[in-house]
Each structure stands twice: as structure tokens, then as C-alpha cells.
Design a protein around this motif. Structure first.
Motif, PDB file in Angstrom:
ATOM      1  N   ILE A  39       3.991   1.466  -4.125  1.00  0.00           N
ATOM      2  CA  ILE A  39       3.311   2.542  -4.843  1.00  0.00           C
ATOM      3  C   ILE A  39       4.247   3.731  -5.096  1.00  0.00           C
ATOM      4  O   ILE A  39       4.327   4.245  -6.211  1.00  0.00           O
ATOM      5  CB  ILE A  39       2.057   3.018  -4.073  1.00  0.00           C
ATOM      6  CG1 ILE A  39       0.955   1.951  -4.136  1.00  0.00           C
ATOM      7  CG2 ILE A  39       1.535   4.325  -4.671  1.00  0.00           C
ATOM      8  CD1 ILE A  39      -0.303   2.328  -3.374  1.00  0.00           C
ATOM      9  N   LYS A  40       4.946   4.174  -4.078  1.00  0.00           N
ATOM     10  CA  LYS A  40       5.790   5.368  -4.212  1.00  0.00           C
ATOM     11  C   LYS A  40       6.810   5.216  -5.336  1.00  0.00           C
ATOM     12  O   LYS A  40       6.949   6.102  -6.190  1.00  0.00           O
ATOM     13  CB  LYS A  40       6.490   5.670  -2.885  1.00  0.00           C
ATOM     14  CG  LYS A  40       7.276   6.972  -2.918  1.00  0.00           C
ATOM     15  CD  LYS A  40       7.880   7.297  -1.556  1.00  0.00           C
ATOM     16  CE  LYS A  40       8.668   8.611  -1.604  1.00  0.00           C
ATOM     17  NZ  LYS A  40       9.256   8.947  -0.281  1.00  0.00           N
ATOM     18  N   TYR A  79      -6.936   2.798 -10.281  1.00  0.00           N
ATOM     19  CA  TYR A  79      -6.353   2.308  -9.023  1.00  0.00           C
ATOM     20  C   TYR A  79      -5.884   3.489  -8.165  1.00  0.00           C
ATOM     21  O   TYR A  79      -6.112   3.518  -6.945  1.00  0.00           O
ATOM     22  CB  TYR A  79      -5.188   1.366  -9.339  1.00  0.00           C
ATOM     23  CG  TYR A  79      -4.453   0.825  -8.122  1.00  0.00           C
ATOM     24  CD1 TYR A  79      -4.923  -0.293  -7.442  1.00  0.00           C
ATOM     25  CD2 TYR A  79      -3.278   1.432  -7.672  1.00  0.00           C
ATOM     26  CE1 TYR A  79      -4.240  -0.787  -6.331  1.00  0.00           C
ATOM     27  CE2 TYR A  79      -2.599   0.944  -6.574  1.00  0.00           C
ATOM     28  CZ  TYR A  79      -3.086  -0.166  -5.903  1.00  0.00           C
ATOM     29  OH  TYR A  79      -2.412  -0.654  -4.807  1.00  0.00           O
ATOM     30  N   LEU A  80      -5.243   4.469  -8.803  1.00  0.00           N
ATOM     31  CA  LEU A  80      -4.705   5.622  -8.072  1.00  0.00           C
ATOM     32  C   LEU A  80      -5.811   6.585  -7.643  1.00  0.00           C
ATOM     33  O   LEU A  80      -5.676   7.274  -6.630  1.00  0.00           O
ATOM     34  CB  LEU A  80      -3.658   6.337  -8.928  1.00  0.00           C
ATOM     35  CG  LEU A  80      -2.412   5.501  -9.263  1.00  0.00           C
ATOM     36  CD1 LEU A  80      -1.474   6.278 -10.177  1.00  0.00           C
ATOM     37  CD2 LEU A  80      -1.681   5.061  -7.997  1.00  0.00           C
ATOM     38  N   ASP A  88      -8.800   5.563  -6.668  1.00  0.00           N
ATOM     39  CA  ASP A  88      -9.355   4.903  -5.484  1.00  0.00           C
ATOM     40  C   ASP A  88      -8.527   5.177  -4.237  1.00  0.00           C
ATOM     41  O   ASP A  88      -9.038   5.104  -3.114  1.00  0.00           O
ATOM     42  CB  ASP A  88      -9.452   3.388  -5.709  1.00  0.00           C
ATOM     43  CG  ASP A  88     -10.575   3.014  -6.671  1.00  0.00           C
ATOM     44  OD1 ASP A  88     -11.447   3.864  -6.921  1.00  0.00           O
ATOM     45  OD2 ASP A  88     -10.564   1.879  -7.183  1.00  0.00           O
ATOM     46  N   ARG A  89      -7.253   5.465  -4.441  1.00  0.00           N
ATOM     47  CA  ARG A  89      -6.363   5.704  -3.303  1.00  0.00           C
ATOM     48  C   ARG A  89      -6.052   7.188  -3.121  1.00  0.00           C
ATOM     49  O   ARG A  89      -5.102   7.547  -2.428  1.00  0.00           O
ATOM     50  CB  ARG A  89      -5.078   4.891  -3.497  1.00  0.00           C
ATOM     51  CG  ARG A  89      -5.292   3.428  -3.116  1.00  0.00           C
ATOM     52  CD  ARG A  89      -4.471   2.456  -3.933  1.00  0.00           C
ATOM     53  NE  ARG A  89      -4.892   1.090  -3.593  1.00  0.00           N
ATOM     54  CZ  ARG A  89      -5.978   0.497  -4.112  1.00  0.00           C
ATOM     55  NH1 ARG A  89      -6.739   1.136  -4.977  1.00  0.00           N
ATOM     56  NH2 ARG A  89      -6.308  -0.742  -3.762  1.00  0.00           N
ATOM     57  N   ASN A  90      -6.858   8.048  -3.751  1.00  0.00           N
ATOM     58  CA  ASN A  90      -6.747   9.507  -3.596  1.00  0.00           C
ATOM     59  C   ASN A  90      -5.383  10.062  -3.995  1.00  0.00           C
ATOM     60  O   ASN A  90      -4.949  11.104  -3.492  1.00  0.00           O
ATOM     61  CB  ASN A  90      -7.073   9.929  -2.149  1.00  0.00           C
ATOM     62  CG  ASN A  90      -8.486   9.564  -1.757  1.00  0.00           C
ATOM     63  OD1 ASN A  90      -9.418   9.783  -2.529  1.00  0.00           O
ATOM     64  ND2 ASN A  90      -8.649   8.991  -0.573  1.00  0.00           N
ATOM     65  N   ILE A  91      -4.722   9.369  -4.894  1.00  0.00           N
ATOM     66  CA  ILE A  91      -3.439   9.846  -5.414  1.00  0.00           C
ATOM     67  C   ILE A  91      -3.673  10.689  -6.665  1.00  0.00           C
ATOM     68  O   ILE A  91      -2.987  11.681  -6.903  1.00  0.00           O
ATOM     69  CB  ILE A  91      -2.501   8.663  -5.704  1.00  0.00           C
ATOM     70  CG1 ILE A  91      -2.139   7.956  -4.374  1.00  0.00           C
ATOM     71  CG2 ILE A  91      -1.238   9.117  -6.424  1.00  0.00           C
ATOM     72  CD1 ILE A  91      -1.391   6.660  -4.544  1.00  0.00           C
ATOM     73  N   HIS A 139       1.066  -2.107  -1.985  1.00  0.00           N
ATOM     74  CA  HIS A 139       0.987  -0.789  -1.354  1.00  0.00           C
ATOM     75  C   HIS A 139       2.385  -0.261  -1.025  1.00  0.00           C
ATOM     76  O   HIS A 139       2.652   0.943  -1.173  1.00  0.00           O
ATOM     77  CB  HIS A 139       0.144  -0.870  -0.077  1.00  0.00           C
ATOM     78  CG  HIS A 139      -0.020   0.449   0.611  1.00  0.00           C
ATOM     79  ND1 HIS A 139      -0.896   1.431   0.158  1.00  0.00           N
ATOM     80  CD2 HIS A 139       0.606   0.977   1.714  1.00  0.00           C
ATOM     81  CE1 HIS A 139      -0.797   2.491   0.944  1.00  0.00           C
ATOM     82  NE2 HIS A 139       0.093   2.233   1.894  1.00  0.00           N
ATOM     83  N   ASN A 157      -2.995  14.620  -6.834  1.00  0.00           N
ATOM     84  CA  ASN A 157      -3.364  15.167  -5.547  1.00  0.00           C
ATOM     85  C   ASN A 157      -2.288  16.190  -5.144  1.00  0.00           C
ATOM     86  O   ASN A 157      -1.098  15.953  -5.302  1.00  0.00           O
ATOM     87  CB  ASN A 157      -3.417  14.042  -4.497  1.00  0.00           C
ATOM     88  CG  ASN A 157      -3.924  14.506  -3.158  1.00  0.00           C
ATOM     89  OD1 ASN A 157      -3.464  15.501  -2.607  1.00  0.00           O
ATOM     90  ND2 ASN A 157      -4.858  13.776  -2.611  1.00  0.00           N
ATOM     91  N   GLU A 167      -1.738  -7.380  -1.426  1.00  0.00           N
ATOM     92  CA  GLU A 167      -2.224  -5.999  -1.312  1.00  0.00           C
ATOM     93  C   GLU A 167      -1.237  -5.160  -0.501  1.00  0.00           C
ATOM     94  O   GLU A 167      -0.927  -4.015  -0.844  1.00  0.00           O
ATOM     95  CB  GLU A 167      -3.601  -5.979  -0.650  1.00  0.00           C
ATOM     96  CG  GLU A 167      -4.165  -4.597  -0.386  1.00  0.00           C
ATOM     97  CD  GLU A 167      -4.621  -3.888  -1.661  1.00  0.00           C
ATOM     98  OE1 GLU A 167      -4.461  -2.666  -1.741  1.00  0.00           O
ATOM     99  OE2 GLU A 167      -5.121  -4.580  -2.563  1.00  0.00           O
TER     100      GLU A 167
END
Length: 291
Positions: free
Chosen positions: A219-220, A260-261, A263-266, A216, A287, A212
């Protein structure tokens, strides 16, 4: 065997449609590269009725495979990584014929690995990684440990490929040998998964926690291409995304990546009213902090 094949490739080389001819010989320590054949003859053409045409030959207890593929098919394999042997063939094959330095240009592009191509490949690989990781986690939470294990192995493989692409390398057949020098912590996770003496469920639990963090950290770079595409419009329907030319390459993994994105506020959900009372179309946008 090369003498036997010479009339075949000489005939092809004389045709205007042929871009190049490459010969790959089996090396004793690298049998998988030629699928156990003694010789692979790779013929690249501009156009053909079929993108891949294959013939097998045998002579004096030796065997050869001829692949005639279109330039478009080769580029797809290089982009999507769906034929990993092609990198070995291009790197180690003997150039028999090339029109306008065809193979030289390909190998130069492979070596330079243009950044735009890397971003797209990272996006596709990240989407595959998320799909495998999320599916594996679901299986684990439902007690299906063997299925979870299978998905986790694949997710680590995609994580390793993503890390290699991020550093400007093309993932080849020997991904774990490559990653050993680039990001050994990913290899360590893989080794702990397959070699640990911990109980199976404990092994998986620890690996989900560790991976995980690594996911993370990617991600970028992993969503850079997706962000570029989504920035072109204020918001998108899922159908618009699935019909966008480059996002089509994400295939069935796009939907899972979006969740997935979210859930991560992206990615944000944009509800648009329908004719049905209380029913909304679900649109998606970046976002604002990312756009």
C-alpha cells in the motif's frame, strides 16, 4: 530480408522528422517478441498524422513488419506498459540510425528508471491490482468461481509487476521469470492457484487470504504517487481527480482505488451540503496522518 528493407529505412533516416530506426530480428526462442515476423523495423518520429502506422511486407517466404510511431506514443507505452514487446525491441534491436543518440538516451533512462516515473507506474499498477482483486472477491462471494479465478490471475500479475517496479525493474513479457528472483512468494501464490489439487473454491479462498497480506504490504509504495497529488489540495471532488492530468492515467480504476483506501481509513470523505435537503456532495481528502 534486411537488404530488401534497406531502401525503406534509408529513405526514412534522411528525413528530419525521424528520430531513430531500429531493426529487430526473430530469435527462434523468442518468437512472441516479433509476433512471428522475421524482422520488425521500428521507426521513431517526432510527429505523424497517426501515432502508430503499420505496414507488412513479404519476400521469399519471409515476412517483415514496419512500425512507425511517434515519440509521444513510445513514452506512453513505456509509462503504461500497454505494449510489453517494446521493451524487448529497445533492449535487443539493432540500431540502424539515431539522431542525437536517441536510442542511447532512452536505454539509459530505462536502465536508471527515474524515481518519479516509478512512483507513477506503481500507482497505476496498484490501482489495476485493487480493481482486479476487489472484482474477483465479489465474484467469489457470489459463487462465480471461474470469473473470480480470471480476476485473481490478473491481480497476481499486477502484484508481480508492482513488485518489480518497486525494485527498479521494468516489467517485461516474462514477468514470472523476473519475479522469481525478486519476490518468489508472489510466484508461489500463482503456482498454488494454477497447480493446487485443492477444490476450486478452497483454492480461491486461501489465495484471497494470502494475497490480502501481500497487497497490504504494497500500500505505502502503491499509493505514494496518489498521496503526492492529493496533498496539493485540502480536498477533491471525484471530477477534479479524474481531470487531473496524471490521475487520468489511472482511468476507470481510480474510483475503486478510492473506495479501497476509504475502507482502510487512508482517504476520508468530506460531505459538502447541496441545495437538496439531506443530500451532500462527496469530496475526498487524505487522512491527516498521511498528509
Amino acid at each position: 530480408m534486411e537488404d530488401i528493407l534497406r531502401p525503406i529505412y534509408q529513405e526514412r533516416a534522411s528525413q528530419a522528422n525521424t528520430l531513430g530506426v531500429l531493426m529487430v530480428k526473430k530469435q527462434q526462442k523468442n518468437v512472441p517478441a516479433t509476433d512471428t515476423f522475421d524482422v520488425v523495423l521500428l521507426i521513431l518520429v517526432k510527429e505523424a498524422d497517426s501515432p502508430v502506422y503499420v505496414k507488412h511486407y513479404t519476400y521469399n517466404n519471409q515476412k517483415a513488419a514496419l512500425y512507425m510511431i511517434t515519440d509521444e506514443q513510445l513514452n506512453e507505452w513505456l509509462l503504461l506498459g500497454t505494449n510489453k514487446k517494446i521493451f524487448d525491441w529497445l533492449y535487443n534491436g539493432k540500431v540502424i540510425f539515431e539522431r542525437n543518440e536517441y536510442f542511447h538516451k532512452i536505454n539509459t533512462e530505462l536502465r536508471d528508471f527515474p524515481f518519479n516515473g516509478r512512483k507513477l507506474k506503481m500507482g497505476i499498477e496498484f490501482a489495476k491490482l485493487i480493481r482486479r482483486y476487489m472484482d474477483g472477491k465479489a465474484f467469489f462471494e457470489n459463487g462465480h468461481y471461474l470469473d473470480a479465478y480470471n480476476h485473481v490471475v490478473h491481480s497476481l500479475h499486477h502484484l508481480a509487476r508492482l513488485a518489480l517496479i518497486e525494485q527498479g525493474f521494468h516489467p517485461e513479457v516474462t514477468v514470472w521469470q523476473q519475479i522469481k528472483q525478486i519476490e518468489p512468494e508472489i510466484l508461489k501464490l500463482y503456482e498454488e492457484l494454477v497447480s493446487s489439487h485443492e477444490p476450486f473454491d478452497k483454492r480461491l479462498e486461501l489465495l484471497f487470504l494470502a494475497s490480502e497480506f501481500l497487497i497490504h504490504s504494497k500500500i505505502k509504495s502503491g499509493i505514494s504517487h496518489l498521496v503526492d497529488v492529493l496533498s496539493e489540495k485540502e480536498f477533491w471532488s471525484i471530477n477534479e481527480m479524474m481531470n487531473q492530468k496524471e490521475l487520468q492515467l489511472y482511468a476507470v480504476d481510480l474510483g475503486m482505488l478510492l473506495e479501497y483506501l476509504i475502507d482502510r481509513n487512508i482517504i476520508e470523505i468530506v460531505p459538502i451540503e447541496t441545495k437538496g435537503k439531506g443530500v451532500y456532495h462527496r469530496y475526498y481528502k487524505l487522512n491527516k496522518k498521511l498528509s
